[in-house]
Write a protein that holds these residues in place. Sequence first.
Motif, PDB file in Angstrom:
ATOM      1  N   ILE A 151      27.950  23.313  22.017  1.00 47.78           N
ATOM      2  CA  ILE A 151      28.643  22.035  21.859  1.00 47.78           C
ATOM      3  C   ILE A 151      29.718  22.190  20.789  1.00 47.78           C
ATOM      4  CG2 ILE A 151      26.656  20.616  22.538  1.00 47.78           C
ATOM      5  CD1 ILE A 151      26.249  19.960  19.557  1.00 47.78           C
ATOM      6  N   GLU A 152      30.671  21.255  20.824  1.00 47.72           N
ATOM      7  CA  GLU A 152      31.731  21.245  19.829  1.00 47.72           C
ATOM      8  C   GLU A 152      31.234  20.498  18.586  1.00 47.72           C
ATOM      9  OE1 GLU A 152      36.137  19.306  19.389  1.00 47.72           O
ATOM     10  OE2 GLU A 152      35.545  20.046  21.368  1.00 47.72           O
ATOM     11  N   TYR A 153      31.652  20.980  17.435  1.00 49.41           N
ATOM     12  CA  TYR A 153      31.259  20.360  16.170  1.00 49.41           C
ATOM     13  C   TYR A 153      31.940  19.011  16.016  1.00 49.41           C
ATOM     14  CZ  TYR A 153      30.695  19.485  11.202  1.00 49.41           C
ATOM     15  OH  TYR A 153      30.388  18.922   9.993  1.00 49.41           O
ATOM     16  N   TYR A 154      31.182  18.054  15.519  1.00 51.18           N
ATOM     17  CA  TYR A 154      31.744  16.761  15.118  1.00 51.18           C
ATOM     18  C   TYR A 154      31.020  16.324  13.860  1.00 51.18           C
ATOM     19  CZ  TYR A 154      27.516  14.737  17.154  1.00 51.18           C
ATOM     20  OH  TYR A 154      26.223  14.425  17.440  1.00 51.18           O
ATOM     21  N   SER A 155      31.695  15.446  13.106  1.00 49.06           N
ATOM     22  CA  SER A 155      31.108  14.974  11.865  1.00 49.06           C
ATOM     23  C   SER A 155      31.410  13.500  11.693  1.00 49.06           C
ATOM     24  CB  SER A 155      31.695  15.739  10.668  1.00 49.06           C
ATOM     25  OG  SER A 155      31.306  15.146   9.455  1.00 49.06           O
ATOM     26  N   ASN A 156      30.441  12.800  11.157  1.00 49.46           N
ATOM     27  CA  ASN A 156      30.661  11.383  10.840  1.00 49.46           C
ATOM     28  C   ASN A 156      31.405  11.222   9.528  1.00 49.46           C
ATOM     29  OD1 ASN A 156      29.292  10.408  13.132  1.00 49.46           O
ATOM     30  ND2 ASN A 156      27.327  10.702  12.113  1.00 49.46           N
ATOM     31  N   LEU A 157      31.619  12.336   8.825  1.00 46.32           N
ATOM     32  CA  LEU A 157      32.283  12.284   7.520  1.00 46.32           C
ATOM     33  C   LEU A 157      33.744  12.728   7.598  1.00 46.32           C
ATOM     34  CD1 LEU A 157      29.462  13.835   5.317  1.00 46.32           C
ATOM     35  CD2 LEU A 157      30.051  11.432   5.572  1.00 46.32           C
TER      36      LEU A 157
ATOM     37  N   ILE B  53      11.397  14.605   8.808  1.00 45.11           N
ATOM     38  CA  ILE B  53      11.218  15.897   9.489  1.00 45.11           C
ATOM     39  C   ILE B  53      11.921  15.882  10.836  1.00 45.11           C
ATOM     40  CG2 ILE B  53       9.498  17.389  10.608  1.00 45.11           C
ATOM     41  CD1 ILE B  53       7.594  16.595   8.251  1.00 45.11           C
ATOM     42  N   ASP B  54      11.782  14.772  11.574  1.00 47.00           N
ATOM     43  CA  ASP B  54      12.451  14.655  12.873  1.00 47.00           C
ATOM     44  C   ASP B  54      13.964  14.764  12.718  1.00 47.00           C
ATOM     45  OD1 ASP B  54       9.944  14.318  13.996  1.00 47.00           O
ATOM     46  OD2 ASP B  54      10.156  12.145  14.268  1.00 47.00           O
ATOM     47  N   TYR B  55      14.518  14.133  11.684  1.00 52.98           N
ATOM     48  CA  TYR B  55      15.958  14.217  11.439  1.00 52.98           C
ATOM     49  C   TYR B  55      16.370  15.661  11.162  1.00 52.98           C
ATOM     50  CZ  TYR B  55      20.468  14.045   9.174  1.00 52.98           C
ATOM     51  OH  TYR B  55      21.770  14.300   8.846  1.00 52.98           O
ATOM     52  N   ILE B  56      15.629  16.337  10.294  1.00 51.65           N
ATOM     53  CA  ILE B  56      15.951  17.729   9.968  1.00 51.65           C
ATOM     54  C   ILE B  56      15.884  18.600  11.210  1.00 51.65           C
ATOM     55  CG2 ILE B  56      15.093  19.781   8.739  1.00 51.65           C
ATOM     56  CD1 ILE B  56      14.426  17.864   6.393  1.00 51.65           C
ATOM     57  N   ASP B  57      14.854  18.406  12.029  1.00 56.60           N
ATOM     58  CA  ASP B  57      14.732  19.184  13.270  1.00 56.60           C
ATOM     59  C   ASP B  57      15.930  18.925  14.191  1.00 56.60           C
ATOM     60  OD1 ASP B  57      12.336  20.219  12.358  1.00 56.60           O
ATOM     61  OD2 ASP B  57      11.086  18.901  13.611  1.00 56.60           O
ATOM     62  N   TRP B  58      16.332  17.650  14.321  1.00 54.30           N
ATOM     63  CA  TRP B  58      17.482  17.321  15.155  1.00 54.30           C
ATOM     64  C   TRP B  58      18.752  17.969  14.595  1.00 54.30           C
ATOM     65  CZ3 TRP B  58      21.864  14.720  13.572  1.00 54.30           C
ATOM     66  CH2 TRP B  58      22.807  14.495  14.576  1.00 54.30           C
ATOM     67  N   LYS B  59      18.941  17.861  13.284  1.00 51.43           N
ATOM     68  CA  LYS B  59      20.145  18.402  12.664  1.00 51.43           C
ATOM     69  C   LYS B  59      20.195  19.922  12.800  1.00 51.43           C
ATOM     70  CE  LYS B  59      23.775  16.932  10.462  1.00 51.43           C
ATOM     71  NZ  LYS B  59      24.704  15.994  11.085  1.00 51.43           N
ATOM     72  N   GLN B  60      19.053  20.585  12.619  1.00 52.61           N
ATOM     73  CA  GLN B  60      19.016  22.043  12.792  1.00 52.61           C
ATOM     74  C   GLN B  60      19.375  22.412  14.237  1.00 52.61           C
ATOM     75  OE1 GLN B  60      19.143  23.911  10.345  1.00 52.61           O
ATOM     76  NE2 GLN B  60      17.254  24.096   9.156  1.00 52.61           N
ATOM     77  N   GLY B  61      18.866  21.642  15.189  1.00 50.49           N
ATOM     78  CA  GLY B  61      19.205  21.877  16.599  1.00 50.49           C
ATOM     79  C   GLY B  61      20.692  21.676  16.849  1.00 50.49           C
ATOM     80  N   PHE B  62      21.256  20.640  16.247  1.00 47.62           N
ATOM     81  CA  PHE B  62      22.688  20.392  16.373  1.00 47.62           C
ATOM     82  C   PHE B  62      23.484  21.577  15.837  1.00 47.62           C
ATOM     83  CE2 PHE B  62      26.535  18.873  14.138  1.00 47.62           C
ATOM     84  CZ  PHE B  62      27.288  18.440  15.221  1.00 47.62           C
ATOM     85  N   TYR B  63      23.104  22.054  14.633  1.00 47.09           N
ATOM     86  CA  TYR B  63      23.801  23.194  14.040  1.00 47.09           C
ATOM     87  C   TYR B  63      23.655  24.446  14.905  1.00 47.09           C
ATOM     88  CZ  TYR B  63      24.333  20.481   9.702  1.00 47.09           C
ATOM     89  OH  TYR B  63      24.664  19.534   8.762  1.00 47.09           O
ATOM     90  N   ASP B  64      22.479  24.670  15.439  1.00 47.28           N
ATOM     91  CA  ASP B  64      22.271  25.826  16.325  1.00 47.28           C
ATOM     92  C   ASP B  64      23.176  25.738  17.550  1.00 47.28           C
ATOM     93  OD1 ASP B  64      20.343  26.885  14.629  1.00 47.28           O
ATOM     94  OD2 ASP B  64      18.639  26.114  15.808  1.00 47.28           O
ATOM     95  N   ASP B  65      23.271  24.532  18.132  1.00 48.93           N
ATOM     96  CA  ASP B  65      24.118  24.346  19.313  1.00 48.93           C
ATOM     97  C   ASP B  65      25.587  24.573  18.986  1.00 48.93           C
ATOM     98  OD1 ASP B  65      21.874  23.798  20.821  1.00 48.93           O
ATOM     99  OD2 ASP B  65      22.182  21.622  20.854  1.00 48.93           O
TER     100      ASP B  65
END
Length: 130
Positions: free
Chosen positions: A121-127, A103-115
């Motif tokens: 913030i600028e988009y970045y990906s580990n992939l 759940i914490d990961y999903i919350d962080w990821k949703q926040g990242f996407y919102d930002d």
Amino acid sequence: MYTMKEVCRETDMTYEALKFYCNEGLVPNVKRDANNHRVFDDRDVAWIKSLTCLKNCGMSIQEMKVYIGLCLQGEPSIPERKVILTQKREDLLRKMAQLQASIDYIDWKQGFYDDVLSGKIEYYSNLISK
């Protein structure tokens, strides 16, 4: 006395599951009416609700059988039953921690996407490499 269907409604269990539990001996002392249909009293219904909880705790059918065997021995087996329940509780706490991390990961990821979507913030990906 309750019919199978009434118990299924009361316990939120399928007819097939209740029949399986009865056939496996997980509901001891099942009574029968004049037509040889299973009938249950309030104590049976309370026990069936306990079985649902044990299943949700991750107990296998075999573990439930062991637990029921201990329950049928009465008060002297309480220490053994407590050990079983303590282990299941520890297992559930570990699973809760894993779920909370997810759940914490999903919350962080949703926040990242919102930002990213808001331009914060600028988009970045580990992939994807730039």
